[in-house]
Enzyme design. Structure first.
Site, short mmCIF file in Angstrom:
data_model
loop_
_atom_site.label_atom_id
_atom_site.label_comp_id
_atom_site.label_asym_id
_atom_site.label_seq_id
_atom_site.Cartn_x
_atom_site.Cartn_y
_atom_site.Cartn_z
N TRP A 321 25.74 21.60 41.34
CA TRP A 321 25.09 22.50 40.39
C TRP A 321 23.57 22.42 40.52
CZ3 TRP A 321 21.65 21.43 36.43
CH2 TRP A 321 21.39 22.47 35.54
N HIS A 322 23.06 21.23 40.82
CA HIS A 322 21.62 21.05 40.90
C HIS A 322 21.01 21.77 42.10
CE1 HIS A 322 22.22 17.85 37.92
NE2 HIS A 322 20.93 17.97 37.67
N GLY A 323 21.77 21.97 43.14
CA GLY A 323 21.19 22.65 44.29
C GLY A 323 22.15 22.74 45.45
N PHE A 499 16.53 24.58 40.19
CA PHE A 499 17.96 24.47 39.99
C PHE A 499 18.52 25.66 39.23
CE2 PHE A 499 16.48 19.88 39.69
CZ PHE A 499 16.52 19.73 41.06
#
Length: 499
Positions: A321-323, A499
């Site tokens: 989800w962060h990247g 993000f």
């Protein structure tokens, strides 16, 4: 547009607050929605259509689920449609480039021509507003909140500019009453101003001063052990002050217009385990992952193996989800693995006598994880790890020493003094009993952070509180210094915008 910019501080915010408090109460949600769309479109107006389309789609899905009934088969089909479409939108814009690049790396190793696709630009905030939309339709399906028929209120919830770009990850069920009935008091506004200034100081005065240290260390082609550990320490502090600073500013802005958002940080670097760290760090995301992913996967209701699998898979997806990068996936796996290990070892039951050792170990685990989180690619991460754990030359390289300034080193020391002082105060003041919740009540306790923002104001205090007065003066002076610093650099993006 970002909070730490001149155009926001001196144009957007004063103009919005003036219009907001001059408007009749029944029009304030519409004004908030309009202002939030202007705030978002300041970046790129062409992505505003996507933002609005996702909002309207989930509003409609919520109505369909509500009409079908709680947890019925028909409602489940509508929910599935909503979640799939939301994830497809997120997947296309955030992960398509990563997927094609990863596939090309595999097929070119066999001599096959790579795919050529147009680079897809990532819309700012898409990870946050998609997750908030998903949580809404799931809550409607579960019966945790009724489907709203007020499109303006729902759109304002998704778009509300204080949290739009980088969280906290809000839930409609926590804010629906505040959209309908929220109060505006001088006390709440003063608390919001103090909290906003607190976050601004964290971001501009501390985090931005630490950024060059981390950038220099991670950019070295042949870092020494000293370079690598200095870079890790600098980024560990930079990320905390940058992201918690944004959260403080978002919470403060919410208070200025009558909203009370959930807390997002609770002194995470005093944690004595990775499990405790995730109760204190990015609380809105960790509770979202728990409630909508971990529990949906089965949580701890199955076998021991299934529980560990669910923990690791949840953190893997949380990392993704962060990247769109293998570095984030490995970072998620790192945390998921340690969560499983701590559960297996029943780490929370460890004797109190080893608490200092637990804190040191947990902090080192977190900091080691931040290295790959910060690294642009795996090569940079492995280079930093090789230098850190070779335990060779602890001096700084000549190139690094030439770029570092005494002020930057002093700021790094100050950052850890602040973390230690407020962490120790928090540790002895109250034990961690769970993630802080959003509070709609105006009499709720004022939030805690680097500076304690009292819900009262000097004008209404029965007696002058000298320490509180000194704190307010210090905050005002540091805020003024931070504004001057910002004016010199003109633009200061937040780390979590990517993000």
């Amino acid at each position: 547009m970002v909070f730490s910019s001149n155009v926001f501080l001196f144009l957007f915010l004063p103009l919005f607050l003036g219009l907001y408090y001059l408007s009749p109460a029944r029009y304030r949600n519409l004004l908030l929605l309009t202002a939030s769309y202007v705030f978002y479109a300041w970046w790129r107006i062409d992505f505003l259509g996507l933002f609005a389309a996702v909002t309207v789609f989930n509003y409609w899905i919520g109505l369909r689920i509500g009409a079908a009934g709680v947890r019925t088969q028909s409602a489940q089909r509508w929910l599935t449609l909503g979640v799939v479409v939301d994830l497809c939108v997120l997947g296309y814009f955030k992960y398509a480039n990563f997927g094609v690049d990863s596939l090309n790396a595999i097929i070119t190793s066999f001599g096959v021509e790579p795919f050529v696709v147009t680079h897809i630009l990532l819309p700012i905030g898409i990870s946050f507003y998609v997750f908030e939309s998903i949580s809404y339709i799931i809550d409607v399906y579960r019966g945790d909140t009724p489907a709203t028929r007020n499109l303006v209120d729902f759109a304002a919830f998704v778009a509300i500019f204080p949290h739009l770009i980088a969280g906290p990850v809000l839930r409609f069920r926590d804010l629906v009453d505040q959209f309908n009935h929220r109060t505006h008091t001088l006390d709440k506004f003063a608390e919001g101003c103090t909290r906003f200034m607190q976050g601004f100081i964290k971001k501009v005065f501390i985090a931005d001063s630490l950024a060059p240290i981390a950038d220099h260390c991670f950019a070295l082609s042949d870092p020494t052990t000293g370079d690598a550990w200095l870079g890790a320490l600098a980024y560990t502090a930079q990320l905390y002050f940058d992201f918690s600073g944004y959260s403080d500013m978002a919470i403060g802005l919410g208070l200025m217009i009558g909203f009370r958002f959930m807390e997002n940080f609770n002194q995470p670097y005093i944690s004595q385990s990775i499990t405790e760290f995730w109760r204190r760090w990015h609380i809105s995301l960790s509770t979202w992952l728990r409630d909508y992913l971990y529990i949906s996967l089965g949580g701890n209701r199955g076998t021991t193996f299934q529980t560990y699998r669910n923990l690791i898979l949840t953190m893997l997806l949380g990392g993704l989800w962060h990247g769109a990068n293998w570095t984030f996936i490995i970072w998620g796996a790192w945390h998921g693995t340690w969560l499983a290990i701590e559960r297996a070892l029943r780490i929370d039951a460890a004797p109190k006598t080893i608490r200092p050792l637990r804190w040191v170990f947990a902090f080192l685990l977190v900091m080691v994880g931040w290295v790959i989180f910060r690294a642009e690619n795996l090569d940079v991460a492995w280079r930093m790890y090789a230098a850190m754990f070779s335990f060779g030359d602890w001096t700084l390289s000549d190139l690094n020493k030439a770029q570092l300034t005494s002020l930057q080193i002093a700021t790094l020391l100050l950052a850890y003094v602040v973390i230690a002082v407020y962490g120790i105060r928090q540790f002895y003041a109250q034990p961690l009993t769970g993630a802080p919740k959003a509070k709609a009540n105006d009499q709720a306790d004022a939030p805690q952070g680097i500076v304690h923002a009292s819900s009262g104001t000097l004008a209404y205090s029965q007696a002058i509180d000298i320490p509180a007065l000194a704190t307010r003066v210090a905050v005002l002076l540091l805020f003024a210094a931070s504004v001057l610093k910002l004016s010199a650099q003109s633009f200061s993006p937040f780390l979590y915008f990517q993000f």
